[in-house]
Write a protein that holds these residues in place. Structure first.
Motif, short mmCIF file in Angstrom:
data_model
loop_
_atom_site.label_atom_id
_atom_site.label_comp_id
_atom_site.label_asym_id
_atom_site.label_seq_id
_atom_site.Cartn_x
_atom_site.Cartn_y
_atom_site.Cartn_z
N ILE A 60 135.47 72.19 132.28
CA ILE A 60 134.75 73.08 131.36
C ILE A 60 134.25 72.28 130.17
O ILE A 60 133.09 72.40 129.76
CB ILE A 60 135.65 74.25 130.89
N ALA A 61 135.12 71.42 129.63
CA ALA A 61 134.73 70.60 128.47
C ALA A 61 133.71 69.54 128.85
O ALA A 61 132.77 69.26 128.09
CB ALA A 61 135.97 69.95 127.87
N ALA A 62 133.86 68.93 130.03
CA ALA A 62 132.98 67.83 130.41
C ALA A 62 131.65 68.28 131.00
O ALA A 62 130.60 67.72 130.70
CB ALA A 62 133.70 66.94 131.43
N VAL A 63 131.68 69.29 131.86
CA VAL A 63 130.49 69.71 132.59
C VAL A 63 129.75 70.83 131.84
O VAL A 63 128.53 70.84 131.80
CB VAL A 63 130.86 70.17 134.02
N GLY A 64 130.52 71.76 131.32
CA GLY A 64 129.91 72.87 130.60
C GLY A 64 129.38 73.97 131.49
O GLY A 64 129.45 73.91 132.71
N CYS A 89 133.52 79.78 132.70
CA CYS A 89 133.10 79.21 131.41
C CYS A 89 132.86 80.28 130.34
O CYS A 89 133.07 80.03 129.17
CB CYS A 89 131.83 78.38 131.59
N GLN A 90 132.43 81.46 130.76
CA GLN A 90 132.11 82.53 129.81
C GLN A 90 133.31 83.39 129.43
O GLN A 90 133.18 84.31 128.64
CB GLN A 90 131.02 83.44 130.38
N THR A 91 134.46 83.11 129.99
CA THR A 91 135.64 83.92 129.68
C THR A 91 135.97 83.78 128.19
O THR A 91 136.10 82.67 127.68
CB THR A 91 136.85 83.46 130.52
N PRO A 92 136.12 84.91 127.50
CA PRO A 92 136.48 84.85 126.08
C PRO A 92 137.84 84.16 125.88
O PRO A 92 138.72 84.25 126.74
CB PRO A 92 136.56 86.32 125.66
N THR A 93 137.98 83.48 124.78
CA THR A 93 139.22 82.75 124.48
C THR A 93 140.44 83.64 124.56
O THR A 93 141.50 83.22 125.04
CB THR A 93 139.13 82.11 123.07
N ASP A 94 140.32 84.88 124.12
CA ASP A 94 141.46 85.80 124.15
C ASP A 94 141.90 86.13 125.58
O ASP A 94 143.05 86.50 125.81
CB ASP A 94 141.11 87.11 123.44
N ASP A 95 140.99 86.00 126.54
CA ASP A 95 141.30 86.34 127.93
C ASP A 95 141.65 85.12 128.79
O ASP A 95 141.82 85.25 130.00
CB ASP A 95 140.12 87.07 128.57
N THR A 96 141.77 83.96 128.18
CA THR A 96 142.04 82.74 128.93
C THR A 96 143.38 82.80 129.66
O THR A 96 143.49 82.35 130.79
CB THR A 96 142.01 81.50 128.00
N SER A 97 144.38 83.39 129.02
CA SER A 97 145.70 83.47 129.69
C SER A 97 145.63 84.37 130.92
O SER A 97 146.29 84.10 131.93
CB SER A 97 146.76 83.96 128.72
N ILE A 98 144.82 85.42 130.87
CA ILE A 98 144.64 86.30 132.02
C ILE A 98 143.95 85.53 133.15
O ILE A 98 144.36 85.59 134.31
CB ILE A 98 143.84 87.56 131.64
#
Length: 155
Positions: A60-64, A89-98
């Motif tokens: 995600i960080a490298a390719v985007g 990539c579009q997942t909100p930060t708050d939903d990353t754990s899900i």
């Protein structure tokens, strides 16, 4: 039932069974021990879901968002393809754990499926060729072609 195992791995697997089994080993135990020996010798232990998720995070960080990642692990690639790269990539930060939990469950399911394919193909049962390559069983098509011919219905 053991002819597809390289002789050195088979010999080491049998020695392992002699040292660790209380009774005569079954074919399945010998196969499992031989695979374990091969995995340890080659350093090809499959990655777990946490490692795969780490690779996804790095991608995600490298390719985007606009890029297309290429993972060296076919299981990771299939799970990412199933989820959709842009959606990940579009997942909100708050939903990353899900998302991580869903990824873990999907990854473990896919690994279990690949293991089942390996087991069935080793038994001579024809399976989908896409999964055979991922399971490292390129020569299985030769082994299963005879069985597949016998299983065909007469016309």
């Amino acid at each position: 039932m053991l002819k597809d195992i390289p002789p050195a791995a088979l010999s080491a697997g049998v020695k392992y069974c002699i040292n660790h089994c209380n009774f005569l080993p079954t074919i399945a135990e010998i196969r499992k021990a031989s695979e374990k020996v091969t995995t340890l010798a080659m350093g090809t232990k499959p990655i777990d879901s946490a490692t795969a998720w780490g690779k996804v995070q790095k991608a995600i960080a490298a390719v985007g968002y606009t890029g297309v990642p290429d993972f060296d692990d076919p299981v990771t690639q299939r799970v990412v393809d199933r989820f959709g790269w842009k959606e990940i990539c579009q997942t909100p930060t708050d939903d990353t754990s899900i998302l991580r939990a869903q990824f873990r469950k999907a990854y473990e399911s896919e690994v279990a499926h690949v293991e089942e394919v390996k087991e069935f193909s080793a038994s001579g049962i024809p399976v989908h060729q896409k999964y055979l390559a991922d399971a490292g069983l390129a020569g299985v098509k030769e082994l299963t072609s005879e069985v597949a011919a016998r299983l065909k219905m007469p016309e």
